[in-house]
Design an enzyme around this catalytic site. Structure first.
Site, PDB file in Angstrom:
ATOM      1  N   PRO A 299      -3.294  60.962  13.297  1.00  0.00           N
ATOM      2  CA  PRO A 299      -2.879  59.562  13.294  1.00  0.00           C
ATOM      3  C   PRO A 299      -3.136  58.837  11.972  1.00  0.00           C
ATOM      4  O   PRO A 299      -4.147  59.055  11.323  1.00  0.00           O
ATOM      5  CB  PRO A 299      -3.724  58.932  14.413  1.00  0.00           C
ATOM      6  CG  PRO A 299      -4.843  59.880  14.644  1.00  0.00           C
ATOM      7  CD  PRO A 299      -4.308  61.238  14.323  1.00  0.00           C
ATOM      8  N   ASN A 300      -2.183  58.025  11.633  1.00  0.00           N
ATOM      9  CA  ASN A 300      -2.231  57.131  10.465  1.00  0.00           C
ATOM     10  C   ASN A 300      -2.056  57.828   9.114  1.00  0.00           C
ATOM     11  O   ASN A 300      -1.990  57.167   8.087  1.00  0.00           O
ATOM     12  CB  ASN A 300      -3.513  56.281  10.458  1.00  0.00           C
ATOM     13  CG  ASN A 300      -3.566  55.369  11.657  1.00  0.00           C
ATOM     14  OD1 ASN A 300      -2.627  54.614  11.898  1.00  0.00           O
ATOM     15  ND2 ASN A 300      -4.634  55.449  12.440  1.00  0.00           N
TER      16      ASN A 300
ATOM     17  N   ARG B 166      -1.971  52.403   3.661  1.00  0.00           N
ATOM     18  CA  ARG B 166      -3.297  52.167   4.251  1.00  0.00           C
ATOM     19  C   ARG B 166      -4.404  52.324   3.198  1.00  0.00           C
ATOM     20  O   ARG B 166      -4.447  53.302   2.459  1.00  0.00           O
ATOM     21  CB  ARG B 166      -3.551  53.113   5.435  1.00  0.00           C
ATOM     22  CG  ARG B 166      -3.813  54.550   5.033  1.00  0.00           C
ATOM     23  CD  ARG B 166      -3.994  55.495   6.206  1.00  0.00           C
ATOM     24  NE  ARG B 166      -5.188  55.246   6.979  1.00  0.00           N
ATOM     25  CZ  ARG B 166      -5.866  56.205   7.618  1.00  0.00           C
ATOM     26  NH1 ARG B 166      -5.469  57.467   7.563  1.00  0.00           N
ATOM     27  NH2 ARG B 166      -6.929  55.900   8.334  1.00  0.00           N
TER      28      ARG B 166
ATOM     29  N   TYR C 177      -7.839  56.071   0.288  1.00  0.00           N
ATOM     30  CA  TYR C 177      -6.955  57.231   0.442  1.00  0.00           C
ATOM     31  C   TYR C 177      -6.001  57.449  -0.739  1.00  0.00           C
ATOM     32  O   TYR C 177      -5.240  58.416  -0.743  1.00  0.00           O
ATOM     33  CB  TYR C 177      -6.151  57.090   1.748  1.00  0.00           C
ATOM     34  CG  TYR C 177      -7.039  57.039   2.972  1.00  0.00           C
ATOM     35  CD1 TYR C 177      -7.756  58.163   3.370  1.00  0.00           C
ATOM     36  CD2 TYR C 177      -7.176  55.857   3.719  1.00  0.00           C
ATOM     37  CE1 TYR C 177      -8.589  58.126   4.489  1.00  0.00           C
ATOM     38  CE2 TYR C 177      -8.004  55.811   4.838  1.00  0.00           C
ATOM     39  CZ  TYR C 177      -8.697  56.946   5.214  1.00  0.00           C
ATOM     40  OH  TYR C 177      -9.525  56.912   6.311  1.00  0.00           O
TER      41      TYR C 177
ATOM     42  N   ASN D 163      -6.011  67.970   9.314  1.00  0.00           N
ATOM     43  CA  ASN D 163      -6.675  66.687   9.090  1.00  0.00           C
ATOM     44  C   ASN D 163      -6.345  65.870  10.333  1.00  0.00           C
ATOM     45  O   ASN D 163      -5.241  65.320  10.449  1.00  0.00           O
ATOM     46  CB  ASN D 163      -6.144  66.000   7.823  1.00  0.00           C
ATOM     47  CG  ASN D 163      -6.859  64.673   7.578  1.00  0.00           C
ATOM     48  OD1 ASN D 163      -7.607  64.190   8.432  1.00  0.00           O
ATOM     49  ND2 ASN D 163      -6.604  64.076   6.428  1.00  0.00           N
TER      50      ASN D 163
ATOM     51  N   ALA E 299      -8.629  60.103  12.680  1.00  0.00           N
ATOM     52  CA  ALA E 299      -9.718  59.558  13.501  1.00  0.00           C
ATOM     53  C   ALA E 299     -10.036  60.438  14.715  1.00  0.00           C
ATOM     54  O   ALA E 299     -11.161  60.394  15.232  1.00  0.00           O
ATOM     55  CB  ALA E 299      -9.363  58.149  13.948  1.00  0.00           C
TER      56      ALA E 299
ATOM     57  N   GLU F 195     -10.539  72.596   7.946  1.00  0.00           N
ATOM     58  CA  GLU F 195     -10.495  71.132   8.170  1.00  0.00           C
ATOM     59  C   GLU F 195     -10.455  70.429   6.815  1.00  0.00           C
ATOM     60  O   GLU F 195     -11.235  70.770   5.927  1.00  0.00           O
ATOM     61  CB  GLU F 195     -11.766  70.745   8.940  1.00  0.00           C
ATOM     62  CG  GLU F 195     -11.941  69.255   9.166  1.00  0.00           C
ATOM     63  CD  GLU F 195     -13.254  68.952   9.899  1.00  0.00           C
ATOM     64  OE1 GLU F 195     -14.024  69.894  10.226  1.00  0.00           O
ATOM     65  OE2 GLU F 195     -13.517  67.761  10.120  1.00  0.00           O
TER      66      GLU F 195
ATOM     67  N   HIS G 174     -10.221  66.538   4.830  1.00  0.00           N
ATOM     68  CA  HIS G 174     -10.208  65.069   4.827  1.00  0.00           C
ATOM     69  C   HIS G 174      -9.975  64.587   3.411  1.00  0.00           C
ATOM     70  O   HIS G 174     -10.602  65.100   2.471  1.00  0.00           O
ATOM     71  CB  HIS G 174     -11.529  64.497   5.362  1.00  0.00           C
ATOM     72  CG  HIS G 174     -11.777  64.893   6.770  1.00  0.00           C
ATOM     73  ND1 HIS G 174     -11.085  64.335   7.815  1.00  0.00           N
ATOM     74  CD2 HIS G 174     -12.576  65.838   7.295  1.00  0.00           C
ATOM     75  CE1 HIS G 174     -11.472  64.910   8.944  1.00  0.00           C
ATOM     76  NE2 HIS G 174     -12.372  65.834   8.650  1.00  0.00           N
TER      77      HIS G 174
ATOM     78  N   ARG H 169     -19.201  57.709   4.546  1.00  0.00           N
ATOM     79  CA  ARG H 169     -18.604  56.544   5.201  1.00  0.00           C
ATOM     80  C   ARG H 169     -19.404  56.130   6.441  1.00  0.00           C
ATOM     81  O   ARG H 169     -20.589  56.422   6.544  1.00  0.00           O
ATOM     82  CB  ARG H 169     -17.127  56.839   5.490  1.00  0.00           C
ATOM     83  CG  ARG H 169     -16.341  57.090   4.173  1.00  0.00           C
ATOM     84  CD  ARG H 169     -14.879  57.322   4.413  1.00  0.00           C
ATOM     85  NE  ARG H 169     -14.240  56.142   4.983  1.00  0.00           N
ATOM     86  CZ  ARG H 169     -13.012  56.131   5.504  1.00  0.00           C
ATOM     87  NH1 ARG H 169     -12.295  57.250   5.510  1.00  0.00           N
ATOM     88  NH2 ARG H 169     -12.497  55.027   6.000  1.00  0.00           N
TER      89      ARG H 169
END
Ligand code: DQA
Length: 142
Positions: free
Chosen positions: A9-10, A17, A22, A73, A76, A97, A99, A106
């Site tokens: 998502p996103n 964003r 990012y 990725n 969330a 994985e 990111h 964070r």
């Protein structure tokens, strides 16, 4: 070597964003970058994105017999989704994985990754380059 690159998502909102976190590159340019990175090392990739947890689960289930590995990725859902973890386990596929941001630096709620409980390798905080490193990891392993 055929890989499924799955974005959650996103990630389709890249470029819009939180560019401070990012970067400015949009999702289209990320897909192009991943495909070029794969071509350079002779790997075939399909790059998919979904905002829906169930769709990501279905894509992972379908990947089982079609791909040699997954680069994910999960956005969330990384921090919440036991369903995605279970799907990855069921697939039995080698998983890396990725990111874009360094989630370790964070918020507290980003410190848990269910995906990491299964992934063989985690790459974070390297922007788009993280996907290239993930592709290269598979290429070197084959
Ligand atoms: C992300 C980090 C997640 O915490 C966040 O929810 C995302 C993107 C990253 O690529 O840095 O959507 O996975």
């Amino acid at each position: 070597m055929k890989l499924l690159v799955l974005n959650g998502p996103n990630l389709n909102m890249l470029g819009i964003r939180e560019p401070g976190i990012y970067g400015n590159g949009d999702y289209k340019s990320l897909v192009k970058y991943i495909k070029e990175s794969a071509k350079e090392v002779g790997v075939t990739v399909d790059v998919k994105q979904s905002n829906y947890e169930g769709e990501l689960v279905t894509l992972i289930q379908k990947a089982r017999l079609r791909y040699d590995g997954i680069i994910i990725n999960a956005g969330a859902y990384t921090h919440t989704s036991i369903a995605i973890l279970d799907a990855l386990k069921a697939s039995g596929l080698l998983t890396v994985e990725v990111h874009i941001s360094n989630v370790k630096e964070r918020e507290d709620f980003r410190q848990i990754s269910y995906i990491s409980l299964y992934a063989e390798k985690v790459i974070m905080g390297k922007g788009f380059l993280g996907y290239k490193e993930a592709v290269n990891y598979f290429a070197e392993r084959s």
